[in-house]
Every structure is written in structure tokens, then in C-alpha cells.
Write an enzyme that holds these catalytic residues in place. Structure first.
Site, short mmCIF file in Angstrom:
data_model
loop_
_atom_site.label_atom_id
_atom_site.label_comp_id
_atom_site.label_asym_id
_atom_site.label_seq_id
_atom_site.Cartn_x
_atom_site.Cartn_y
_atom_site.Cartn_z
N LYS A 168 60.73 34.69 19.71
CA LYS A 168 60.65 35.01 18.28
C LYS A 168 60.50 33.68 17.56
O LYS A 168 61.21 32.72 17.88
CB LYS A 168 61.89 35.76 17.82
CG LYS A 168 61.85 36.22 16.36
CD LYS A 168 63.11 37.02 15.99
CE LYS A 168 63.08 37.46 14.53
NZ LYS A 168 64.33 38.20 14.15
N GLU A 221 62.73 36.87 25.64
CA GLU A 221 62.13 37.43 24.42
C GLU A 221 61.91 36.35 23.37
O GLU A 221 62.86 35.81 22.83
CB GLU A 221 63.00 38.54 23.85
CG GLU A 221 62.40 39.14 22.58
CD GLU A 221 63.17 40.33 22.08
OE1 GLU A 221 64.00 40.86 22.83
OE2 GLU A 221 62.94 40.72 20.91
C1 DIG Z 1 65.83 41.30 18.73
O1 DIG Z 1 64.46 41.52 18.74
C2 DIG Z 1 66.37 41.31 20.12
C3 DIG Z 1 67.74 41.90 20.16
O2 DIG Z 1 67.65 43.14 19.52
C4 DIG Z 1 67.96 42.09 21.62
O3 DIG Z 1 68.68 41.01 22.10
C5 DIG Z 1 66.59 42.08 22.24
C6 DIG Z 1 66.46 43.19 23.22
O4 DIG Z 1 65.43 44.05 22.92
N1 DIG Z 1 65.68 42.11 21.09
MN MN Z 2 62.58 42.11 15.89
MN MN Z 3 63.56 42.67 20.34
#
Ligand code: DIG
Ligand code: MN
Ligand code: MN
Length: 402
Positions: free
Chosen positions: A198, A196
Site C-alpha cells: 500500500k 500486501e
Molecule cells: C488493509 O488493506 C489490510 C488489512 O485489512 C489486513 O491486514 C490485510 C488483509 O487483507 N489488508
Molecule cells: Mn484498503
Molecule cells: Mn487489504
């Protein structure tokens, strides 16, 4: 109507075409409905919500799955005996309320030990501890039947650029993921890993900040086939990117293993708003993309209610996420059934078939034909594409006036 369901909620769920159903595969994290509303400038506003109550209430609302970080369920300092009891109680609640655990993940960001990151921390003891914690959490996810294991590198980044060599950091992340992929394989776990991205927050800059960075990184791993993406709406919006296009690239590469649905008001701090509450047109095209390209994974809402809400507000939030997703599904059907829209798309994409043979791949013959083709550049340049009318019709479908 279940015992604890309000009459109006029961009526809404029962009578509404947008009411969530198990086959919608809607899921929430324990941390989402359990969010207590603390922010950098304010304390908690809601009491703790027990995981068992979250299972019950989400089941009543029509959700299908519930996800967790290890410590959402098992306290950081729980003994093995306490851990087993907590997990047993959770499993019973899942069974009692017909809920599944589609995804699990590790909290590698809350405890102070991770203040400089986990897998990319400069401290080898922290990196080693992060591996240990993640292996235990993967075991928990496997025990609960999670098909996807998410890695969000919340603190894998820098505040002081001088603190880390970015190439070294990337290598450390690769070493950790290669190690954990092998751990899952050696234990016979069939779960897939979903990374994921960010761009920032809580660190000033996070490594692997967008879908594109993560996609490129995946192909440098030892087991790229078992690693995909868990993109989040808010995170790509924070980077000022088109989330629908990012998801399309992950889908097209066969790497959309999971998705974090929420909403965001453009580039600012991570708002994790209720799905469809801000960027209406973007949410419409996201749902249209997922549904029309056969995304079969969970529709996971990684979001939380406003800080202003009490517990009833949390359930309003959760139901809103799911209903709104189903409303966009309905709007996508309207869009596809709208004769004027489809006529414009047909005209746009029908196109001049005479060029078909020149655009179906490379050959020496095609090279020769292309070089010999005469194009009416002036006429092509004058073409009007009718996108104003097409977008107006799209807006009218979304607004419900067509
Ligand atoms: C944040 O966007 C992250 C945490 O909430 C978690 O580790 C992950 C899973 O959806 N998204
Ligand atoms: Mn988020
Ligand atoms: Mn997330």
C-alpha cells in the site's frame, strides 16, 4: 431458507444465477463486515458485530471463508485461558455453519505501541514485540487452518523522512520476514506468506508501496518460494497504477497467493468500496484475468460498507461484492463468445506468421535472419488496429446491450 434469513434474500439467493456458492471461494475478513464505520472525522455508527454472528450471516449469504487479524477474534489483552475459549467457540461456529479460515494476519497497526511501525520501528523493543505477537498470531492462523498468512505493513513507513534510514528499514523488514518464515518452517506449518503493498495511509509514505516493490523484495528473502503477494485493488489505484497489470505480473511470476478485492475512486484515501461499485471496466478485466489464468485462491473482499449503513446495509454490501464478481464472470463469458469481438482479436493476434521464426528466442541464425530482413516500415506504420471498435464492443458487453 434459514431461520434468520429474510424471505426476499432467500428468494434472491435461491433463484439467481449470480447467487454466491461455496465453490466461488468468496471470503471476507471479520474486520470487513465488522467495520463499525468510524473514520478520521466521525465516531462509530454501527454497534460491534460478534465474530460468531459474522460467521452465521456470511454463511447464509453463500460465502465460503472468513479471515481474521489476531485481535479481530482474540482481544489484545486476553489471557491464554480466555484466548482458548474464544477460539473454541469460533471453531464451533465455523463447523456449525460450514465456513473455513483461508487466511489469517496480525494486527500490527491499531495499538499505539505500533505508532512508529512494527518490524521497521526505530525502537528495538517494538520490533521484538511485533515478532512475538506475529508468532502467536501465526500459531492461531495455523490452528484455524489458514493456508495463507498476510503481512500488510500498515505503519511500516515514515511521516518524518529524517526518522529512519530507508535502507535500514528494508533490512529490518527482511530480517523479520526471514525470522518468521523460519518459525513457520520449524513448526511444520505449510501456510504461505502473502505480502500486501500500500503506498501510504496511515503513514505519509509506506515502504514497499506497490506490487512491483514487493515482488522485487520477495526475491531477496531467505525463503522466497513460500512468500508471495496479496495485492489490493484500492491500494494500487491509490498509486495511480493499473491493478490488472500488477496482478498479471504477480500471476505470471507464480506469486499471486491471495487477493484483496474491493474498489476505489482513483488516487485518494483508501476507500475499500464494495467490489465493482466504482471502476467497472477495471473490475471486469480483473475478473476475466483471474478466471482465465486459473487463479485458484480465495476471492477475498477486503472492503466495508458505507458509513451510512446499518447492519442490513452491511449484508447488502457483502452480497453485492459476491454477486457482482459473478456478474463479471458472466460478462467475460459473453465477451469470449461474441463473434465480432473474437474476429477482431483473431485478426489482431493472428498476425503475419512469417515473422514467427524470428521471435522464438535467441540464436546466431536468428540474429543473422533479423539483420537481413527488410521491413515495410511505411506500411506497418499505416496499420489501423480497430481498438475503438473493440473497446466499444467491450463496453456494450459490460452494459449488457450485446
Ligand atoms: C488493509 O488493506 C489490510 C488489512 O485489512 C489486513 O491486514 C490485510 C488483509 O487483507 N489488508
Ligand atoms: Mn484498503
Ligand atoms: Mn487489504
Amino acid at each position: 431458507m434459514t431461520t434468520s434469513q429474510s424471505p426476499e434474500l432467500a428468494h434472491q439467493l435461491a433463484s439467481d444465477q449470480y447467487a454466491p456458492k461455496k465453490e466461488d471461494k468468496f471470503s471476507f475478513g471479520l474486520w470487513t463486515v465488522g467495520n463499525r464505520g468510524r473514520d478520521p472525522f466521525g465516531d462509530f455508527v454501527r454497534p460491534e458485530l460478534s465474530p460468531l454472528r459474522s460467521v452465521q450471516k456470511l454463511a447464509e449469504l453463500g460465502a465460503w471463508g472468513i479471515n481474521l487479524h489476531d485481535n479481530d477474534l482474540v482481544p489484545f489483552d486476553a489471557s491464554p485461558t480466555e484466548r482458548d475459549r474464544i477460539v473454541a467457540d469460533f471453531k464451533k461456529a465455523l463447523s456449525d455453519y460450514g465456513m473455513v479460515v483461508p487466511m489469517a494476519t496480525t494486527n500490527l497497526f491499531f495499538h499505539p505501541i505500533f505508532k512508529d511501525g512494527a518490524f521497521t520501528s526505530v525502537d528495538p523493543a517494538v520490533r521484538a514485540f511485533a515478532l512475538q505477537k506475529t508468532m502467536r498470531s501465526i500459531d492461531l492462523g495455523a490452528e484455524l487452518g489458514a493456508a495463507t498468512y498476510v503481512f500488510w505493513g500498515g505503519r511500516e513507513g515514515v511521516d518524518a523522512e529524517a526518522s529512519k534510514d530507508p535502507v535500514t528499514a528494508i533490512k529490518r523488514m527482511r530480517d523479520a520476514l526471514n525470522f518468521l518464515c523460519q518459525y513457520a518452517i520449524d513448526n511444520g506449518y505449510t501456510m504461505r506468506f502473502a505480502l500486501e503493498p500500500k503506498p501510504n495511509e496511515p503513514r505519509s509514505d509506506t515502504y514497499f508501496p506497490t506490487i512491483g516493490h514487493m515482488l522485487a523484495f520477495i526475491y531477496t528473502l531467505d525463503h522466497p518460494d513460500m512468500v508471495g503477494l496479496n495485492p489490493e485493488v484500492a491500494h494500487e489505484h491509490m498509486a495511480g497504477l493499473n491493478f490488472v497489470h500488477g496482478v498479471a505480473q504477480a500471476l505470471e511470476a507464480g506469486k499471486l497467493f491471495h487477493i484483496d478485492l474491493n474498489d476505489q475512486k482513483g488516487p485518494r484515501f483508501d476507500q475499500d468500496f464494495r467490489f465493482g461499485s466504482e471502476s467497472i471496466k477495471a473490475a471486469f478485466f480483473l475478473v476475466k484475468l483471474l478466471e482465465e489464468h486459473g487463479y485458484a485462491g480465495p476471492r477475498h473482499f477486503d472492503a466495508h460498507s458505507y458509513r451510512t449503513e446499518d447492519e442490513q446495509g452491511v449484508w447488502d454490501f457483502a452480497l453485492g461484492c459476491m454477486r457482482t464478481y459473478n456478474m463479471f464472470k458472466e460478462k467475460a463469458r459473453h465477451f469470449n463468445a461474441d463473434a465480432e469481438i473474437q474476429a477482431i482479436l483473431q485478426e489482431l493476434n493472428g498476425g503475419d506468421q512469417s515473422y514467427g521464426g524470428l521471435l522464438s528466442g535467441y540464436s546466431k541464425e536468428t540474429v543473422q535472419k533479423l539483420k537481413e530482413t527488410t521491413f515495410n516500415v511505411e506500411q506497418l506504420a499505416l496499420r489501423g488496429y480497430r481498438y475503438e471498435r473493440l473497446d466499444q464492443l467491450t463496453v456494450e458487453v459490460i452494459l449488457g446491450v450485446r
